[in-house]
Design an enzyme around this catalytic site. Structure first.
Site, PDB file in Angstrom:
ATOM      1  N   CYS A   1      -5.215  -2.733   2.310  1.00 26.99           N
ATOM      2  CA  CYS A   1      -5.224  -2.901   4.013  1.00 26.99           C
ATOM      3  C   CYS A   1      -6.523  -3.382   4.441  1.00 26.99           C
ATOM      4  O   CYS A   1      -6.607  -4.428   4.688  1.00 26.99           O
ATOM      5  CB  CYS A   1      -4.312  -1.196   4.310  1.00 26.99           C
ATOM      6  SG  CYS A   1      -3.517  -1.199   6.250  1.00 26.99           S
TER       7      CYS A   1
ATOM      8  N   GLU B   1       0.564  -1.083  -0.044  1.00 27.46           N
ATOM      9  CA  GLU B   1      -0.030   0.060   0.315  1.00 27.46           C
ATOM     10  C   GLU B   1       0.901   1.069  -0.543  1.00 27.46           C
ATOM     11  O   GLU B   1       2.443   1.241   0.451  1.00 27.46           O
ATOM     12  CB  GLU B   1      -0.901  -0.156   1.310  1.00 27.46           C
ATOM     13  CG  GLU B   1      -1.653   1.377   1.850  1.00 27.46           C
ATOM     14  CD  GLU B   1      -2.551   1.021   2.564  1.00 27.46           C
ATOM     15  OE1 GLU B   1      -3.046   2.060   3.042  1.00 27.46           O
ATOM     16  OE2 GLU B   1      -1.867   0.908   3.423  1.00 27.46           O
TER      17      GLU B   1
ATOM     18  N   LYS C   1      -9.572   2.101  -2.054  1.00 32.52           N
ATOM     19  CA  LYS C   1      -9.459   2.034  -1.090  1.00 32.52           C
ATOM     20  C   LYS C   1     -10.742   2.205  -0.324  1.00 32.52           C
ATOM     21  O   LYS C   1     -10.915   3.610  -0.226  1.00 32.52           O
ATOM     22  CB  LYS C   1      -8.889   2.294   0.031  1.00 32.52           C
ATOM     23  CG  LYS C   1      -8.683   1.637   1.068  1.00 32.52           C
ATOM     24  CD  LYS C   1      -7.711   1.961   1.982  1.00 32.52           C
ATOM     25  CE  LYS C   1      -7.796   1.309   3.653  1.00 32.52           C
ATOM     26  NZ  LYS C   1      -6.305   1.452   4.633  1.00 32.52           N
TER      27      LYS C   1
END
Length: 313
Positions: free
Chosen positions: A172, A47, A127
């Site tokens: 994540c 990430e 995300k």
């Protein structure tokens, strides 16, 4: 014939606040070159892999904040990575902070892209499950300001036909939510790629600090098994600008077993031989969704969408 994909997990050690993108890209290319020598088809980076993880500190100045984001991909600083992919015939997954101009305004996302062996972008993910908060917390040893610096991703959880299989992405904190895997599982995902930057210490729940590595693998292993897919999780590890981050980058089989794992907290490459056909036995037996899954009996409203079933009250 088995569909074998050699996947390299390219864990990164800390990136200093003053380290340039060009210097980071040199590190990324070096890992890709190692991967090529080991026969990799695909390399997975963490990430926000191009800079230090800036959400760990407070930034007031708008121009300074924008300086951590990429306005285009590729751009001159990152172009050598794309050139290396084309030269070496190795695809890659890369996380970065994206500055976009959409709907007549500036927007910021925590983004990942999938790039083919020809150096061309196959797909993009933004995300969705942003952790942290928007306010300043001076009593904490570091900040977690993703909710302040990023918008919630607006591209959903798509799956692409790539590298001989069906490939999806998450980032994540997405890995902690079963819906992330399930939406892609409903689309037949056979390989899910994700990068993470996860501190050892959680100021909001310090009693769980010793469980960080356990929880990291727990969610990825369960997501892999319950959806019959390979999961590749790659960390930014070590102490970065005072923040100690977990490592244990790994590749997990559809059985839920960890097949390879990094052992350091620095730049490290490990390689896994992923047989995408191993997904079939899980998708056609225990987790045959069409045969065994019955969301209409869950006591929830089921909304049918092109991306799968969405459940709500």
């Amino acid at each position: 014939m088995a569909r074998i994909l050699n996947v390299g997990i390219a864990q990164l050690g800390p990136i200093s606040r003053n380290e340039s993108r060009q210097d980071v890209v040199v590190r990324l290319v070096a890992l890709m070159e190692d991967a090529a020598r080991m026969g990799c088809d695909l390399v997975v980076y963490p990430e926000a892999a191009l800079t230090a993880f800036f959400p760990h500190w407070w930034i007031d100045d708008e121009d300074e904040l924008d300086s951590w984001f990429e306005r285009a991909m590729p751009n001159p600083a990152v172009q050598p990575l794309f050139d290396a992919a084309r030269r070496l015939k190795v695809g890659f997954h890369l996380g970065y902070a994206e500055l976009a101009f959409e709907d007549g305004r500036k927007r910021r996302f925590n983004t990942a892209i999938l790039v083919g062996k020809d150096g061309e972008i196959i797909g993009k993910y933004r995300k969705i499950h942003l952790p942290g908060y928007t306010d300043r917390r001076p009593g904490d040893p570091f900040q977690n300001l993703e909710k302040r610096y990023f918008e919630v991703g607006n591209l959903g959880f798509p799956v692409w036909h790539a590298f001989g299989g069906r490939v999806g992405m998450m980032i994540c904190n997405d890995r902690r939510w079963p819906e992330s895997y399930r939406v892609m599982g409903l689309q037949g995902a056979e390989l899910i790629l994700l990068g993470y930057n996860t501190p050892v210490h959680n100021p909001a729940m310090p009693e769980t600090d010793d469980l960080g590595n356990f929880h990291n693998q727990l969610v990825m292993q369960s997501g892999a098994y319950q959806n019959g897919t390979w999961v590749v999780g790659v960390a930014r590890a070590g102490v970065e600008e005072g923040v100690d981050q977990i490592g244990q980058s790994c590749v997990i089989a559809p059985s839920g077993e960890v097949v390879v794992q990094c052992t350091t907290l620095g730049d490290e490459l490990q390689v896994a031989r992923c047989d995408l056909d191993l997904c079939n036995s899980y998708k056609t037996s225990i987790f045959n969704f069409a045969k065994h899954r019955r969301p209409e009996h869950y006591g929830l409203i089921v909304e049918r969408t092109g991306a799968g079933d969405v459940l709500g009250r």
